[in-house]
Design a protein around this motif. Sequence first.
Motif, PDB file in Angstrom:
ATOM      1  N   HIS A 160      66.031  85.900  58.947  1.00 25.75           N
ATOM      2  CA  HIS A 160      64.576  86.100  58.934  1.00 25.75           C
ATOM      3  C   HIS A 160      63.850  84.759  58.815  1.00 25.75           C
ATOM      4  O   HIS A 160      62.766  84.685  58.201  1.00 25.75           O
ATOM      5  CB  HIS A 160      64.186  87.014  57.764  1.00 25.75           C
ATOM      6  CG  HIS A 160      64.885  88.336  57.765  1.00 25.75           C
ATOM      7  ND1 HIS A 160      64.515  89.375  58.604  1.00 25.75           N
ATOM      8  CD2 HIS A 160      65.958  88.787  57.050  1.00 25.75           C
ATOM      9  CE1 HIS A 160      65.314  90.412  58.402  1.00 25.75           C
ATOM     10  NE2 HIS A 160      66.206  90.080  57.459  1.00 25.75           N
ATOM     11  N   ALA A 161      64.426  83.698  59.389  1.00 28.23           N
ATOM     12  CA  ALA A 161      63.848  82.360  59.241  1.00 28.23           C
ATOM     13  C   ALA A 161      62.460  82.269  59.847  1.00 28.23           C
ATOM     14  O   ALA A 161      61.558  81.628  59.282  1.00 28.23           O
ATOM     15  CB  ALA A 161      64.782  81.330  59.886  1.00 28.23           C
ATOM     16  N   SER A 162      62.226  82.897  60.999  1.00 28.80           N
ATOM     17  CA  SER A 162      60.928  82.784  61.661  1.00 28.80           C
ATOM     18  C   SER A 162      59.816  83.393  60.811  1.00 28.80           C
ATOM     19  O   SER A 162      58.756  82.783  60.612  1.00 28.80           O
ATOM     20  CB  SER A 162      60.997  83.456  63.030  1.00 28.80           C
ATOM     21  OG  SER A 162      59.739  83.390  63.676  1.00 28.80           O
ATOM     22  N   ALA A 163      60.050  84.593  60.282  1.00 32.29           N
ATOM     23  CA  ALA A 163      59.019  85.254  59.469  1.00 32.29           C
ATOM     24  C   ALA A 163      58.806  84.523  58.145  1.00 32.29           C
ATOM     25  O   ALA A 163      57.670  84.400  57.666  1.00 32.29           O
ATOM     26  CB  ALA A 163      59.422  86.706  59.217  1.00 32.29           C
ATOM     27  N   LEU A 164      59.890  84.011  57.555  1.00 35.70           N
ATOM     28  CA  LEU A 164      59.752  83.281  56.294  1.00 35.70           C
ATOM     29  C   LEU A 164      58.982  81.974  56.496  1.00 35.70           C
ATOM     30  O   LEU A 164      58.139  81.604  55.667  1.00 35.70           O
ATOM     31  CB  LEU A 164      61.135  82.995  55.704  1.00 35.70           C
ATOM     32  CG  LEU A 164      61.945  84.212  55.257  1.00 35.70           C
ATOM     33  CD1 LEU A 164      63.326  83.794  54.770  1.00 35.70           C
ATOM     34  CD2 LEU A 164      61.214  84.982  54.151  1.00 35.70           C
ATOM     35  N   VAL A 217      53.223  86.204  52.983  1.00 40.51           N
ATOM     36  CA  VAL A 217      54.224  86.813  53.878  1.00 40.51           C
ATOM     37  C   VAL A 217      53.728  88.195  54.275  1.00 40.51           C
ATOM     38  O   VAL A 217      53.287  88.989  53.437  1.00 40.51           O
ATOM     39  CB  VAL A 217      55.590  86.904  53.173  1.00 40.51           C
ATOM     40  CG1 VAL A 217      56.630  87.518  54.111  1.00 40.51           C
ATOM     41  CG2 VAL A 217      56.043  85.520  52.713  1.00 40.51           C
ATOM     42  N   ARG A 218      53.798  88.480  55.559  1.00 34.96           N
ATOM     43  CA  ARG A 218      53.368  89.793  56.072  1.00 34.96           C
ATOM     44  C   ARG A 218      54.531  90.781  55.957  1.00 34.96           C
ATOM     45  O   ARG A 218      55.621  90.539  56.464  1.00 34.96           O
ATOM     46  CB  ARG A 218      52.926  89.665  57.526  1.00 34.96           C
ATOM     47  CG  ARG A 218      51.759  88.712  57.727  1.00 34.96           C
ATOM     48  CD  ARG A 218      51.382  88.596  59.188  1.00 34.96           C
ATOM     49  NE  ARG A 218      50.298  87.639  59.391  1.00 34.96           N
ATOM     50  CZ  ARG A 218      49.797  87.313  60.586  1.00 34.96           C
ATOM     51  NH1 ARG A 218      50.315  87.899  61.686  1.00 34.96           N
ATOM     52  NH2 ARG A 218      48.814  86.451  60.680  1.00 34.96           N
ATOM     53  N   GLU A 219      54.241  91.901  55.307  1.00 32.54           N
ATOM     54  CA  GLU A 219      55.284  92.924  55.129  1.00 32.54           C
ATOM     55  C   GLU A 219      55.655  93.570  56.465  1.00 32.54           C
ATOM     56  O   GLU A 219      56.779  94.052  56.648  1.00 32.54           O
ATOM     57  CB  GLU A 219      54.799  93.994  54.147  1.00 32.54           C
ATOM     58  CG  GLU A 219      54.525  93.469  52.752  1.00 32.54           C
ATOM     59  CD  GLU A 219      54.145  94.583  51.808  1.00 32.54           C
ATOM     60  OE1 GLU A 219      54.328  95.767  52.188  1.00 32.54           O
ATOM     61  OE2 GLU A 219      53.661  94.294  50.690  1.00 32.54           O
ATOM     62  N   SER A 220      54.724  93.577  57.422  1.00 30.95           N
ATOM     63  CA  SER A 220      55.002  94.220  58.709  1.00 30.95           C
ATOM     64  C   SER A 220      56.044  93.466  59.526  1.00 30.95           C
ATOM     65  O   SER A 220      56.567  93.995  60.503  1.00 30.95           O
ATOM     66  CB  SER A 220      53.703  94.338  59.510  1.00 30.95           C
ATOM     67  OG  SER A 220      53.134  93.051  59.716  1.00 30.95           O
ATOM     68  N   ALA A 221      56.341  92.227  59.131  1.00 30.97           N
ATOM     69  CA  ALA A 221      57.325  91.440  59.875  1.00 30.97           C
ATOM     70  C   ALA A 221      58.755  91.854  59.552  1.00 30.97           C
ATOM     71  O   ALA A 221      59.691  91.389  60.215  1.00 30.97           O
ATOM     72  CB  ALA A 221      57.139  89.948  59.589  1.00 30.97           C
ATOM     73  N   PHE A 222      58.955  92.715  58.530  1.00 31.48           N
ATOM     74  CA  PHE A 222      60.297  93.114  58.121  1.00 31.48           C
ATOM     75  C   PHE A 222      60.395  94.645  58.136  1.00 31.48           C
ATOM     76  O   PHE A 222      59.400  95.350  57.919  1.00 31.48           O
ATOM     77  CB  PHE A 222      60.621  92.602  56.704  1.00 31.48           C
ATOM     78  CG  PHE A 222      60.351  91.134  56.508  1.00 31.48           C
ATOM     79  CD1 PHE A 222      61.260  90.187  56.933  1.00 31.48           C
ATOM     80  CD2 PHE A 222      59.171  90.707  55.905  1.00 31.48           C
ATOM     81  CE1 PHE A 222      61.020  88.851  56.751  1.00 31.48           C
ATOM     82  CE2 PHE A 222      58.917  89.366  55.717  1.00 31.48           C
ATOM     83  CZ  PHE A 222      59.843  88.435  56.144  1.00 31.48           C
TER      84      PHE A 222
END
Length: 421
Positions: A27-31, A40-45
């Motif tokens: 999850h490097a891109s979202a982090l 951090v956006r919860e929708s990304a996970f």
Amino acid sequence: MEKQSGATKSNPLFELGKERLELIGKHASALMQGYVEGLVRESAFSQQALQKLLDGRVLFYPDEQQSLSLKPIVNELIASLTQDERKRQINSDVGEHLDQIQTRVQSLQTARQKGDYAASEHHMQLLTERVHDMTGQFGDAIESLWHRLNTEFGFVSSLDDKILEIELAQRQLRRILDGFGIINFDDLIQLAGSDGALRKLLVSQLQARISEHSGSLLEVQKRLVLLMARFRQQQDRALLINKMSAFLRQHPNFQVGDYPNRSQVPAVVNQAHGIHAQAFVALDRAQDGYALAELARAVPREPEQDKHSEQKTEGFAVAVQNMVATKQKQLAKDVEDFFIKVIDSEQPISGVEYLAENELDWDPEIWLFQIVAEYEGLPQQNKHSFLLEKESAAKSPFNQLHIIQDVKLGMRFFGDFQEVG
């Protein structure tokens, strides 16, 4: 090697660390997006991935009102890897490191007393890593200061903000210096004891690194003082211009006066001292001749020196010098006669006995010193013709000081006479 690698992979700590690193990499891109944006956006996970990140202590909720955020340790890790000094926080408090070092040394000594060499090597490795982490933390803090000096001022527009940045850097420098002050090398020496490896790690290497960091901090401090003085000077000039501009806006018809040509000058401007015109004696005024003569008589004169007393003093000094020179010449002549006597004699001659036999009025110490000086001053080819023996005795049993009591001088062709230096 294969057995050791398999044992390492079966270690639970190894498996857990590998799982967490793979989780971050997945999850490097979202982090990284959350690091840049600050949240951090919860929708990304997905729900499952989000729970794993929360359980892996990568993400957390600061409280119920705030949104999802990166853990401070993860935020610090990304800042260190990307060299982002704006978000990088350096903890210069070394108290925790010192406590961990002391505990690790005690564990190391306990393992050695029990004869558990594997455990002692493990504790020694952890101790080395802890010391290197502490010194590396200081290095990172100093690097952060240099980065602040070289780059942060470029992103700041106003002088006030630049001065605030310098004050912030000075506080960070003070924290690093306070961290240096916590390290007590006397305690570390006592902690290491007679163990050579521990003394090298905790004393020699650590002290060398701290000295190197102290030199770097001194250069940073010089740069901070120079920049602060420069910014303060610019701030004073800018403040003067701003105040003058505001005054002119309030008084648009203000005209600057010609102060040098004014007879009445304000006290704030008239700061120069009065000019005293130069005056000279008017020798062409005959009526002032008597007054000038009185002034000339009143001028103090230097007292005349007594030439007669100077001649007496000079004559006395010359007489003393002539007397000393005469005695020196007589002493040299007597020593020369002693050498002639030695040449004519078939046996070595004692200096003290020669002085007594000829009833010479010389102190024995001065007489022997002059004989040795005359011998040492001979040309090398003539010096080899003589043999000098010094008879000395120890002054005290507690030192190696010897006092020369007599010298014997003879010709070299006597085989039974040995030279003693």
